[in-house]
Structure formats: C-alpha cells, structure tokens
Design a protein around this motif. Structure first.
Motif, short mmCIF file in Angstrom:
data_model
loop_
_atom_site.label_atom_id
_atom_site.label_comp_id
_atom_site.label_asym_id
_atom_site.label_seq_id
_atom_site.Cartn_x
_atom_site.Cartn_y
_atom_site.Cartn_z
N ALA A 60 6.41 -3.49 10.28
CA ALA A 60 7.08 -4.30 9.27
C ALA A 60 6.40 -4.21 7.91
O ALA A 60 7.01 -4.54 6.88
N ASP A 61 5.12 -3.79 7.88
CA ASP A 61 4.39 -3.70 6.61
C ASP A 61 4.37 -2.29 6.02
O ASP A 61 3.80 -2.08 4.94
N MET A 62 4.97 -1.32 6.71
CA MET A 62 4.83 0.06 6.27
C MET A 62 5.44 0.31 4.89
O MET A 62 4.96 1.17 4.14
N HIS A 63 6.48 -0.43 4.53
CA HIS A 63 7.07 -0.22 3.20
C HIS A 63 6.09 -0.58 2.09
O HIS A 63 6.18 -0.04 0.97
N ARG A 64 5.15 -1.46 2.37
CA ARG A 64 4.12 -1.79 1.38
C ARG A 64 2.95 -0.81 1.43
O ARG A 64 2.29 -0.57 0.42
N ILE A 65 2.69 -0.27 2.60
CA ILE A 65 1.51 0.58 2.79
C ILE A 65 1.76 2.02 2.37
O ILE A 65 0.91 2.66 1.72
N LEU A 66 2.94 2.56 2.68
CA LEU A 66 3.21 3.99 2.49
C LEU A 66 3.01 4.47 1.06
O LEU A 66 2.48 5.58 0.85
N PRO A 67 3.40 3.71 0.03
CA PRO A 67 3.18 4.23 -1.33
C PRO A 67 1.71 4.49 -1.68
O PRO A 67 1.42 5.23 -2.62
N HIS A 68 0.80 3.91 -0.92
CA HIS A 68 -0.62 4.03 -1.23
C HIS A 68 -1.39 4.84 -0.18
O HIS A 68 -2.59 5.08 -0.33
N ALA A 69 -0.70 5.24 0.90
CA ALA A 69 -1.39 5.86 2.03
C ALA A 69 -1.59 7.36 1.82
O ALA A 69 -0.72 8.05 1.28
N GLN A 104 -1.30 -5.47 -0.86
CA GLN A 104 -1.17 -6.90 -1.07
C GLN A 104 -1.25 -7.30 -2.54
O GLN A 104 -1.26 -8.50 -2.85
N ARG A 105 -1.26 -6.32 -3.41
CA ARG A 105 -1.52 -6.61 -4.83
C ARG A 105 -0.55 -7.62 -5.40
O ARG A 105 -0.91 -8.50 -6.20
N ASP A 106 0.70 -7.55 -5.00
CA ASP A 106 1.72 -8.45 -5.56
C ASP A 106 1.96 -9.70 -4.71
O ASP A 106 2.84 -10.50 -5.03
N GLU A 107 1.16 -9.85 -3.65
CA GLU A 107 1.32 -11.01 -2.79
C GLU A 107 0.53 -12.19 -3.34
O GLU A 107 -0.60 -12.02 -3.82
N PRO A 108 1.06 -13.40 -3.28
CA PRO A 108 0.24 -14.58 -3.63
C PRO A 108 -0.99 -14.64 -2.71
O PRO A 108 -0.92 -14.27 -1.53
N ALA A 109 -2.09 -15.09 -3.25
CA ALA A 109 -3.34 -15.11 -2.49
C ALA A 109 -3.20 -15.85 -1.17
O ALA A 109 -3.76 -15.44 -0.14
N ARG A 110 -2.43 -16.92 -1.15
CA ARG A 110 -2.32 -17.72 0.07
C ARG A 110 -1.55 -17.00 1.17
O ARG A 110 -1.62 -17.39 2.35
N LEU A 111 -0.81 -15.94 0.82
CA LEU A 111 -0.03 -15.21 1.81
C LEU A 111 -0.69 -13.91 2.25
O LEU A 111 -0.18 -13.21 3.12
N ARG A 112 -1.82 -13.58 1.67
CA ARG A 112 -2.44 -12.29 1.96
C ARG A 112 -3.04 -12.28 3.37
O ARG A 112 -3.65 -13.24 3.81
#
Length: 457
Positions: A60-69, A104-112
């Motif tokens: 479920a997190d791959m869309h966030r990870i792939l641009p940086h992997a 996680q750069r664009d995630e609010p700190a409380r959700l990281r």
C-alpha cells in the motif's frame, strides 16, 4: 543492562560464535550485524541481525516509495508486502532511513511511520542468538519440573508450535508425547552431526512439546520445523510460512485456525520498530473473530530497553501475550529474561526439566565467572556461572535441564489450553487467555529490584 566481562574476553563472544553457526547453516544468505561498530572483540553490543541487500515495504506504500527507490521490487512471501533488492554494498540501515524520510516528506509528523524496514533475522533467542544457556544433563529419574498436571486437561484444544521440529523417533517411547504431530511436508531435522553428537538446538522443539504436555496433558500439539537452521529464519520467510501453515492446518481460507500459536522466537530490530514481515499475521490476529491467540517469548537479553518482536506487540494487541521467565525459586525474574511494561506475564523458565533425546552433546560455549547481565547479580545461583566449558562432552539419558523464555512460553500456552477445558470455552482462546490472567495471575515485587511482575504458577 551492564555487560560483565571475564577479563579480556569479549562479553559478546557467544553471539559471534552463534552467528558463525547461523551463517554456516544458511550459506546462500549474507547476514550483517548492526551497528557497524559491533565486530568480534570490539566489546560493542550487537543490536540486530539483518539480510544484506534487501528491505521490506508494504504494498500500500509503494506509490510513495517507488519515486525514491533504487531497487528491484519483487513479490514477497507475505501477502501485502513487497521485497526491495538493492546493489551489493548498499548500507541497508542508511538506505532504510533515506527512503522513509523521502516517502514521508509530505506526511504530517503525527502520521509518520516506517514504510521500509530491514529484513531482520528471527531467532529462538534474541541478540544472544541462543537460549539463556545450553541444556544440562540430569539423571533419567529426575522428576520433570514444573510438575506435570495429572489430568487430561486441554483435550480438544490445538496448539501450533513454530520451532526447530519434533523428534518422532525419540518420542515413541514417551506416552507424554504420544500423538504430537509434525507437518508432513516439512523436511525432518537430522538430530546428530557427522561425529554422532547431538547438534546444537536439536531437541528445542521436542523439549517445548514436553513442557506443553506437562501443563496440559491432553492438548493437541503440532510442531513445525520452520526454525531448524540454527533456530533462525528471516522475518519475511517466517511471516509467509506461518500464514500459509495456519491456512493448511485449518483446511483452507476461512476455516478455524489452531486455538493457540506458541512461538519461542523473535527479533530485536532497527529503532525498536515492529517486524514488518509479521505485521500481516498480527493484523489477522487482531481482526479475526476465531479467537486464535499468539503466546510469544519475551527474549533472553536481560533488558527492558530492546523490544523483542512479536512479543513486544502485546500491549494493546488482544491476540498476543508475551511471556517472561521467573527464576527457579519464583521470587523474581530470571536474570536473562527481558522485562518491562510490554511483558504480559512471567512464569517458570529457569532450570526447567523435561524430555531430551539420549546421546552425547559437546558444549558450544564457555560459561562466565559472573552474571552476563547484571553486576552485582540479581540472585546468587545465576545460571551464567554454571561450570561449562566449550568442547566438553556430556551424555544425556532422556532428560535435560534448560533455561530460557523459550520454555516459559509453552508453559503459559499449556495453562491457557487447560483453562479452556476447565471453563468450557472451546472456541475462543483469546478470551480464555485473558480470563486466565484475570482469575489466576498474581502480582509480586521482584526480590532483587522491586519491579512489579504479573506471574502465573
């Protein structure tokens, strides 16, 4: 926890000896140790062991990870996970940190939260990579301890043990082990080395089956040999295997799982984070209405600081109970037992006496001249100073004395099974386990440091 050295001897020598055995048994996998400064003879405490060149991530997190992997993405054995493979020489802890920060750069700190983790090595004990001690021979007439229960409690209750396997040839002569099953498609572990000596760890799963039957003589026990390679398996492999085996044992998806899972293994991890490879299993346990409960060992590092997973999931997770070990007189925790508010309950785990195959065994490790975990020691008869010397050969004649949270764990699993038959709760082991703790657990203050412990006896 403060390590105690024997003169110039590396206080972590036992870890390095065991890691060498793990590598020998798993020649196709490159295991690394964190932190980098922890090397043989350095005196720097090892923190965790992980697989080189690989990381785990949620699908479920791959869309966030792939641009940086900078990695090849493969399917995982665990539903809902992906395995990321990077080039040789990539420093996995650093790469994990980089990917998590970028994703996680664009995630609010409380959700990281961690989206990427190393693939940690799970073992039948934590950083020490061995039970709290090696088995010791006792005369064959020595009574089992804790004392076996005389009735057929636990009948109709199923317990699935993930361990080093079960020695059917030895068990045939012991009525207490009658009917213990092994998974038919798992390769049986060869118990002897080429010299005819009992291999290290051989008998761990059989000993655990004996402890289970001591606490609940009628319980249905199935033992997996998933951890037969020096008591270890990578978290991804273990997570996938447990889920598939549970479905097989249940007879297919949607069918009831075994009532109880007994796991005397786990791992410490990067930044004390949970094992992603076991997360889908824990998710299933939290949401499944069939009531399966995981009884998990708290580990043998003698600390409250380094969490041991999956036992450390217990706080707030209704389907997990973590088990620490009491010292043999019951007046406090064993020196080796992990402890803290994440350990659900303590029971006897020091100098447990149960069944062990006959034969000769050569000790793999030296003992210490002082407690390995505390100075001054918590109590005077600490097992760390048992006079054992590497290479000494001892003969076993059917029984052994062994210490570790490994052996406290099946004792609690057996007590839960016995309680289920006693109260007539034959379907929801989770409910029965917490009922047992509510009704039967007591609270003591550790004689050594006044830490409050919840105990079952």
């Amino acid at each position: 926890m403060s390590a105690v050295t024997d003169g110039a001897r590396d206080p972590y020598a036992r870890f390095w000896e065991q890691l060498a055995e793990v590598r020998r048994r798993n020649p196709l996998t490159n295991f690394l140790v964190a932190p980098d400064e922890a090397t043989p003879g350095s005196g720097v405490p090892p923190s965790y062991v992980y697989e080189a060149n690989t990381m785990l991530a949620r699908e479920a997190d791959m869309h966030r990870i792939l641009p940086h992997a900078r990695a090849r993405v493969d399917d995982s054995r665990v539903p809902g996970l992906r395995k990321l493979t990077v080039e040789n020489g990539t420093h996995i802890p650093t790469e994990v940190g980089r990917l998590n920060a970028a994703a996680q750069r664009d995630e609010p700190a409380r959700l990281r939260r961690s989206m990427v983790t190393p693939n940690h090595l799970v073992s039948i004990a934590p950083v020490n990579l061995c039970p709290a001690g090696e088995p010791r021979a006792v005369p064959p007439v020595t009574p089992l301890w804790p004392d076996p229960q005389p009735t057929r409690t636990g009948e109709g209750i199923s317990v699935f043990v993930i361990d080093t396997g079960f020695q059917e040839d030895f068990a045939r002569g012991h009525p207490m082990l009658a009917g213990v099953r092994v998974l038919p498609d798992e390769e049986p572990r060869v118990p002897l080395d080429p010299d005819g000596l009992i291999k290290e760890y051989s008998g761990h799963g059989t000993f655990i089956a004996g402890v289970l039957r001591s606490a609940a003589a009628g319980v249905e026990v199935t033992v997996s040999s998933a951890l037969q390679n020096a008591g270890t398996l990578l978290e991804e492999d273990l997570g996938g295997l447990i889920l598939s085996r549970l479905e097989d044992e249940a007879g297919g998806p949607g069918k009831p799982w075994p009532h109880i899972i007994s796991l005397s293994a786990g791992a410490t991890s990067l930044d004390n984070q949970e094992l992603m490879g076991l997360a889908p299993l824990l998710d299933r346990l939290a949401t499944d209405q069939r009531g399966t409960v995981l009884i998990a060992a708290a580990g043998n590092d003698g600390t409250s600081q380094n969490l041991f997973w999956p036992a450390a999931s217990a706080p707030g997770h209704p389907g997990v109970i973590s088990v620490g070990a009491l010292r043999r007189d019951g007046r406090g925790r064993a020196c080796f037992s992990n402890h803290g508010d994440w350990v659900t309950v303590f029971t006897y785990g020091e100098d447990v006496i149960n069944l062990f195959r006959p034969g000769q065994y050569a000790y793999q490790h030296d003992s210490y001249t002082a407690c390995r975990y505390y100075h001054p020691p918590l109590y005077p008869y600490c097992g760390c100073v048992t006079p054992i010397h590497k290479g000494n050969v001892v003969t076993f004649d059917g029984r052994a004395q062994w210490s570790g949270t490994s052996f406290a764990t099946p004792f609690v699993a057996g007590m839960v099974a016995a309680h289920m038959t006693r109260i007539g709760e034959m379907s929801d082991a989770r409910r029965a386990a917490w009922d047992l703790l509510d009704r039967c657990a007591t609270t003591i203050r550790d004689e050594a440091d006044q830490e409050v412990l919840r105990v079952l006896r």
